[in-house]
Write a protein that holds these residues in place. Structure first.
Motif, short mmCIF file in Angstrom:
data_model
loop_
_atom_site.label_atom_id
_atom_site.label_comp_id
_atom_site.label_asym_id
_atom_site.label_seq_id
_atom_site.Cartn_x
_atom_site.Cartn_y
_atom_site.Cartn_z
N ALA A 154 0.82 -1.21 0.00
CA ALA A 154 0.00 0.00 0.00
C ALA A 154 0.86 1.26 0.00
CB ALA A 154 -0.94 -0.01 1.21
N ALA A 155 2.00 1.19 0.71
CA ALA A 155 2.90 2.34 0.73
C ALA A 155 3.48 2.61 -0.64
CB ALA A 155 4.01 2.11 1.75
N LEU A 156 3.65 1.56 -1.43
CA LEU A 156 4.18 1.71 -2.78
C LEU A 156 3.16 2.38 -3.69
CD1 LEU A 156 6.48 0.89 -4.81
CD2 LEU A 156 5.18 -1.21 -5.20
N PHE A 157 1.91 1.95 -3.60
CA PHE A 157 0.89 2.40 -4.53
C PHE A 157 0.11 3.62 -4.05
CE2 PHE A 157 1.46 -2.19 -5.35
CZ PHE A 157 2.04 -2.05 -6.60
N GLU A 158 0.42 4.10 -2.85
CA GLU A 158 -0.22 5.31 -2.36
C GLU A 158 0.79 6.40 -2.03
OE1 GLU A 158 -2.77 4.36 0.89
OE2 GLU A 158 -3.97 2.92 -0.25
N ALA A 159 2.04 6.20 -2.41
CA ALA A 159 3.09 7.17 -2.10
C ALA A 159 2.81 8.51 -2.76
CB ALA A 159 4.44 6.63 -2.57
N LYS A 160 3.15 9.57 -2.04
CA LYS A 160 2.95 10.92 -2.58
C LYS A 160 4.25 11.56 -3.06
CE LYS A 160 -1.16 11.82 0.21
NZ LYS A 160 -1.81 12.71 1.22
N THR A 161 5.37 10.86 -2.82
CA THR A 161 6.65 11.35 -3.34
C THR A 161 7.38 10.19 -4.01
OG1 THR A 161 7.99 10.86 -1.38
CG2 THR A 161 6.82 12.98 -1.42
N VAL A 162 8.21 10.53 -4.97
CA VAL A 162 9.01 9.51 -5.65
C VAL A 162 9.99 8.86 -4.68
CG1 VAL A 162 10.76 9.17 -7.44
CG2 VAL A 162 8.76 10.59 -7.91
N ALA A 163 10.55 9.63 -3.77
CA ALA A 163 11.53 9.08 -2.82
C ALA A 163 10.89 8.00 -1.95
CB ALA A 163 12.10 10.20 -1.96
N ASN A 164 9.70 8.28 -1.41
CA ASN A 164 9.03 7.27 -0.58
C ASN A 164 8.65 6.05 -1.39
OD1 ASN A 164 9.25 8.90 1.65
ND2 ASN A 164 7.17 9.71 1.53
N ARG A 165 8.17 6.28 -2.60
CA ARG A 165 7.81 5.16 -3.46
C ARG A 165 9.02 4.28 -3.76
NH1 ARG A 165 6.87 5.96 -8.79
NH2 ARG A 165 9.08 6.54 -8.85
N ASP A 166 10.14 4.92 -4.10
CA ASP A 166 11.33 4.16 -4.49
C ASP A 166 11.93 3.40 -3.31
OD1 ASP A 166 11.00 5.02 -7.05
OD2 ASP A 166 12.68 6.44 -7.04
N SER A 167 11.88 3.95 -2.12
CA SER A 167 12.43 3.24 -0.95
C SER A 167 11.58 2.01 -0.64
CB SER A 167 12.50 4.16 0.26
OG SER A 167 11.20 4.58 0.67
N THR A 168 10.27 2.13 -0.77
CA THR A 168 9.39 0.98 -0.57
C THR A 168 9.63 -0.07 -1.64
OG1 THR A 168 7.71 2.41 0.42
CG2 THR A 168 7.00 0.23 -0.31
N LEU A 169 9.79 0.36 -2.88
CA LEU A 169 10.04 -0.57 -3.97
C LEU A 169 11.34 -1.33 -3.76
CD1 LEU A 169 9.38 -1.79 -6.72
CD2 LEU A 169 10.36 0.26 -7.79
N ALA A 170 12.37 -0.64 -3.29
CA ALA A 170 13.64 -1.31 -3.03
C ALA A 170 13.50 -2.39 -1.97
CB ALA A 170 14.69 -0.28 -2.61
N ALA A 171 12.72 -2.11 -0.92
CA ALA A 171 12.51 -3.10 0.12
C ALA A 171 11.74 -4.30 -0.41
CB ALA A 171 11.76 -2.47 1.30
N LEU A 172 10.74 -4.06 -1.25
CA LEU A 172 9.98 -5.17 -1.84
C LEU A 172 10.84 -6.00 -2.78
CD1 LEU A 172 6.69 -3.20 -2.55
CD2 LEU A 172 6.92 -5.10 -0.94
#
Length: 417
Positions: free
Chosen positions: A29-47
């Motif tokens: 959910a953090a990946l698909f609801e992120a409001k910034t690219v930085a937050n999205r990318d950090s979640t994607l890296a963890a996944l």
């Protein structure tokens, strides 16, 4: 937002990522609801790190990789001041990229680099999604008004960059969802992973076909209509002083002239034949994945906000306003078989200039020769691929098309993949 054909005017360039059940390391959910690219990318890296041992993380990571592939393409286009012609002739470039008042110069090699980065990211997405076991228990709610990409490279994923807003822009020319539209929250499951993986293969086929050829003459002679302020070779010579941005008759006439130039300049030598061969393999893989998708859909026993429902999951889709029946599914499988037969050369594609022979599409991809659009339409350029054999008839296609009813074959094809 009730007609899929108006919402998704070209699926070859705007496709939706999907999500999965929560993983131990990071929540999708953090990946698909992120409001910034930085937050999205950090979640994607963890996944991505958890993907080898956790199917849910692999599913979400593969979807996120698809999502960022679209962002790579959109960002590259925005960087150089792309202006969409809103034409199906250029399906890879239909994203509603915002205006850029200060675009960077663009070269032919720079444009190829954007396509390569886009294509390679799609390949990574397809591989990650392909690692998810067929029996993995996947399911997550995704709100398309929260799911988005950074179209203007400002590091933010704003409401007007959401999937719902992009779809609204394609359908109405606006940048915001219709407030009266139905809720666009779906529960994505294992079947939808095959769907997304198939679309990644489809887009890779398009990118590889372009990259197989040297299209520098077309770029130099006509791409200023797409990038009017990116200092292309003929920009100052052919484009009006205002860059064609004033609207009105003059701008329209210049755009028509440039489009004619583009069509004339699609005479592309082959420089990477292996990419044209790969394009056919991607299309074949897309067909295989569509069959896997429908196999998984038919096995479903729930009916919970389905992205692509089967005949057993009654009710019209809130996205398309359409209900899927057994006749559409059977017709779709017939269309897949027809496409596979064409790509394998078992049946031949007819051409109006040749009454007793047809085009062997397998040889068209696997034995590549220069691609000339005009001479392919008129006949001479496809002569090397002509053979005698079983021809696809218009009656066969019409029989399939009739089974899709009033909504039309193309509407269902964009949806079904």
């Amino acid at each position: 937002m009730t007609r899929f054909s108006s919402l998704l005017a070209s699926a070859l360039a705007l496709l939706l990522p999907v999500a999965s059940a929560g993983a131990a390391v990071a929540q999708p959910a953090a990946l698909f609801e992120a409001k910034t690219v930085a937050n999205r990318d950090s979640t994607l890296a963890a996944l991505e790190a958890a993907a080898p041992t956790d199917p849910a993380s692999a599913y979400a990571a593969g979807a996120g990789q698809f999502f960022t592939a679209l962002e790579i393409l959109a960002g590259g286009l925005h960087r150089h001041g792309f202006e969409s012609p809103q034409s199906l002739v250029l399906p890879l470039m239909r994203l509603p990229v915002p205006d850029n008042p200060n675009p960077e110069p663009l070269t032919y090699n720079g444009f190829r680099a954007i396509l390569v980065a886009f294509r390679d990211r799609l390949e990574k997405s397809a591989a990650t999604l392909g690692s998810v076991p067929a029996d993995a228990d996947i399911g997550i709610e995704v709100d398309l008004t929260r799911l988005g990409i950074d179209l203007n490279e400002d590091g933010q994923i704003a409401p007007d960059e959401s999937t719902a807003a992009i779809m609204a822009s394609l359908s109405r020319g606006g940048g915001a969802p219709d407030p009266a539209a139905p809720a666009l929250t779906f529960r994505f499951d294992r079947a939808d992973g095959y769907w997304l993986q198939g679309y990644a293969e489809f887009l890779m086929a398009q990118a590889d076909f372009w990259l197989a050829h040297d299209f520098s003459n077309a770029f130099d002679g006509s791409f200023h209509m797409l990038f009017p302020r990116a200092k292309l070779p003929l920009q100052d010579t052919l484009v009006p002083p205002d860059g064609g941005l004033s609207g009105g008759m003059l701008s329209s006439e210049w755009r028509i002239a440039d489009f004619i130039s583009l069509v004339h300049l699609v005479n592309w030598p082959v420089i990477e034949p292996e990419r044209r061969q790969a394009a056919r393999r991607h299309l074949m893989e897309m067909i295989r994945l569509s069959r896997e998708d429908w196999k998984a859909i038919r096995a479903e026993t729930d009916n919970d906000r389905e992205w692509l429902p089967g005949p057993q999951q009654k009710g019209a889709s809130p996205l398309t306003g359409l209900e899927v029946g057994e006749e559409q599914v059977q017709a779709w499988h017939a269309a897949l078989e027809m496409a596979e037969d064409l790509l394998e050369g078992r049946i031949l594609l007819p051409h109006f200039r040749f009454a007793d022979k047809g085009i062997n599409m397998k040889r068209f991809f696997d034995e590549p020769k220069p691609f000339d659009l005009v001479l392919s339409i008129t006949g001479p350029a496809i002569a090397p691929y002509l053979e005698s054999g079983k021809l696809l008839t218009s009656e066969e296609f019409d029989q399939i098309r009739r089974q899709f009813g009033g909504a039309g074959f193309l509407t269902f094809a964009l949806w079904f993949n």
